[in-house]
Enzyme design. Sequence first.
Site, PDB file in Angstrom:
ATOM      1  N   CYS A 155     -17.927  28.865  -5.653  1.00 34.17           N
ATOM      2  CA  CYS A 155     -17.115  28.277  -4.595  1.00 34.17           C
ATOM      3  C   CYS A 155     -17.112  26.769  -4.818  1.00 34.17           C
ATOM      4  O   CYS A 155     -17.772  26.269  -5.730  1.00 34.17           O
ATOM      5  CB  CYS A 155     -17.570  28.680  -3.200  1.00 34.17           C
TER       6      CYS A 155
ATOM      7  N   CYS B 203     -12.149  28.516  -4.977  1.00 35.41           N
ATOM      8  CA  CYS B 203     -12.196  27.372  -5.897  1.00 35.41           C
ATOM      9  C   CYS B 203     -10.932  27.256  -6.731  1.00 35.41           C
ATOM     10  O   CYS B 203     -10.816  26.373  -7.573  1.00 35.41           O
ATOM     11  CB  CYS B 203     -13.432  27.420  -6.788  1.00 35.41           C
TER      12      CYS B 203
ATOM     13  N   CYS C  74     -12.034  27.372 -12.039  1.00 32.74           N
ATOM     14  CA  CYS C  74     -12.927  28.259 -12.775  1.00 32.74           C
ATOM     15  C   CYS C  74     -12.368  28.505 -14.172  1.00 32.74           C
ATOM     16  O   CYS C  74     -11.223  28.934 -14.306  1.00 32.74           O
ATOM     17  CB  CYS C  74     -13.076  29.582 -12.026  1.00 32.74           C
TER      18      CYS C  74
END
Length: 137
Positions: free
Chosen positions: A11, A85, A89
């Site tokens: 996150c 997020c 990533c």
Amino acid sequence: MTDKPSVLFVCVHNAGRSQMAAGFLNHLGAGRIEVRSAGSTPADRVNPVAIEAMKEVGIDISAEQPKILTPDAVRESDVCVTMGCGDTCPYFPGKRYLDWVLDDPAGQGIAAVRPIRDEIERRVRTLIDELIPGESA
């Protein structure tokens, strides 16, 4: 890597959702699954309300520290679970990615964090059942 499946929870701040998810997976997985968590912009500390919510269910995450998300953490994990997020990533072919849409506990009181915690627990239990069939948490 080990023979155990590995999961990375990501996150933004690695201070709430991902820490609670890692806490549940460590506890419920009982060493059967390798657990990591990280954030794209880690906070200075784990959210105290997340710590309190987890203590209510007998899991202590107070010693955890937010960690920065690295490509190696993703590369070394079988499953990458993102929680708000977005595109931060890294993507590696062959990895399993899950995006769990969950409210952010940041700035919330304990009454608002409990349902988030409970939903994370439900999803972690489902993930364990998928990773280790026949061994319910």
